[in-house]
Design a protein around this motif. Sequence first.
Motif, PDB file in Angstrom:
ATOM      1  N   SER A 114      -8.697  -7.566 -12.783  1.00  0.00           N
ATOM      2  CA  SER A 114      -9.852  -7.718 -11.795  1.00  0.00           C
ATOM      3  C   SER A 114      -9.910  -9.250 -11.355  1.00  0.00           C
ATOM      4  O   SER A 114     -10.489  -9.579 -10.525  1.00  0.00           O
ATOM      5  CB  SER A 114     -11.247  -7.580 -12.773  1.00  0.00           C
ATOM      6  N   TYR A 127      -4.066  -4.189  -2.963  1.00  0.00           N
ATOM      7  CA  TYR A 127      -4.995  -4.872  -3.754  1.00  0.00           C
ATOM      8  C   TYR A 127      -6.070  -4.238  -4.530  1.00  0.00           C
ATOM      9  O   TYR A 127      -6.261  -4.436  -5.747  1.00  0.00           O
ATOM     10  CB  TYR A 127      -5.776  -5.735  -2.996  1.00  0.00           C
ATOM     11  N   ASP A 128      -6.276  -2.974  -4.236  1.00  0.00           N
ATOM     12  CA  ASP A 128      -7.241  -2.078  -5.014  1.00  0.00           C
ATOM     13  C   ASP A 128      -6.533  -1.671  -6.100  1.00  0.00           C
ATOM     14  O   ASP A 128      -7.305  -1.614  -7.173  1.00  0.00           O
ATOM     15  CB  ASP A 128      -7.664  -0.787  -4.052  1.00  0.00           C
ATOM     16  N   VAL A 129      -5.326  -1.408  -6.104  1.00  0.00           N
ATOM     17  CA  VAL A 129      -4.636  -0.967  -7.440  1.00  0.00           C
ATOM     18  C   VAL A 129      -4.442  -2.118  -8.227  1.00  0.00           C
ATOM     19  O   VAL A 129      -4.690  -1.928  -9.528  1.00  0.00           O
ATOM     20  CB  VAL A 129      -3.328  -0.319  -7.123  1.00  0.00           C
ATOM     21  N   GLU A 178       0.649  -1.366   0.080  1.00  0.00           N
ATOM     22  CA  GLU A 178      -0.108   0.132  -0.075  1.00  0.00           C
ATOM     23  C   GLU A 178       0.838   1.341  -0.210  1.00  0.00           C
ATOM     24  O   GLU A 178       0.585   2.154  -0.620  1.00  0.00           O
ATOM     25  CB  GLU A 178      -0.988  -0.059   1.194  1.00  0.00           C
ATOM     26  N   ASP A 199       1.772   2.160  -3.115  1.00  0.00           N
ATOM     27  CA  ASP A 199       0.562   2.177  -4.023  1.00  0.00           C
ATOM     28  C   ASP A 199       0.378   0.870  -5.158  1.00  0.00           C
ATOM     29  O   ASP A 199       0.110   1.020  -6.303  1.00  0.00           O
ATOM     30  CB  ASP A 199       0.714   3.475  -4.994  1.00  0.00           C
ATOM     31  N   SER A 233      -6.014  -5.013  -8.701  1.00  0.00           N
ATOM     32  CA  SER A 233      -7.465  -5.327  -9.096  1.00  0.00           C
ATOM     33  C   SER A 233      -7.954  -4.523 -10.369  1.00  0.00           C
ATOM     34  O   SER A 233      -8.631  -4.902 -11.061  1.00  0.00           O
ATOM     35  CB  SER A 233      -8.394  -5.766  -8.072  1.00  0.00           C
ATOM     36  N   LYS A 234      -7.634  -3.167 -10.188  1.00  0.00           N
ATOM     37  CA  LYS A 234      -7.954  -2.304 -11.453  1.00  0.00           C
ATOM     38  C   LYS A 234      -7.409  -2.559 -12.609  1.00  0.00           C
ATOM     39  O   LYS A 234      -7.854  -2.559 -13.664  1.00  0.00           O
ATOM     40  CB  LYS A 234      -7.700  -0.922 -10.817  1.00  0.00           C
TER      41      LYS A 234
END
Length: 130
Positions: A117, A109-111, A103, A106, A113-114
Motif C-alpha cells: 500500500s 498501480y492498482d495491482v 497494465e 497486469d 498497491s494491493k
Amino acid sequence: MVGALDGIRVLELGTLIAGPFVGRLLGDMGADVIKVEPPRAPDPLRTWGQAELNGHRVFWTVHARNKRGITLDLRKPEGRDLFLELVEKSDIVVENFRPGTLEKWDLGYDVLSKRNSGIILVRVSGYGQT
C-alpha cells in the motif's frame, strides 16, 4: 557510504536513458536500486556509445552504477509473481515503458498497491502518458 536514501529499495524497470537515469540518481543518493531486465533483451544502453574499456561500454558503466541487476520476464506468470514479491519489500518502482505496458502485464498501480500500500510508482516518459 550512507546517503540520504539509505534504506529505500527501488525497482527499476526502465530502459533507454529516462528510467535508468532516475534509478542512477536514486542510487547515487544511497537507495538500493535493483534493475530488472527481460531475458534475451537487456537494456540497449549496454551497447551504446563508442568509448570502451576492456570490452565494457563506458556509457553503460555510468548508467548502471550503484545498481544490482536481475532478469525477470514480466510477461510470464512466474516472472510477474517474483516481481510482485519484490514489490512487497520495496518502496519505489520506476518505469518508462510505453503508456499502458504495465497494465497490459497486469502490473498497474492498482495491482502493485494491493501488494504494498505504500509503493510509489514513478512513470517517466519523454512524450507523456497520453
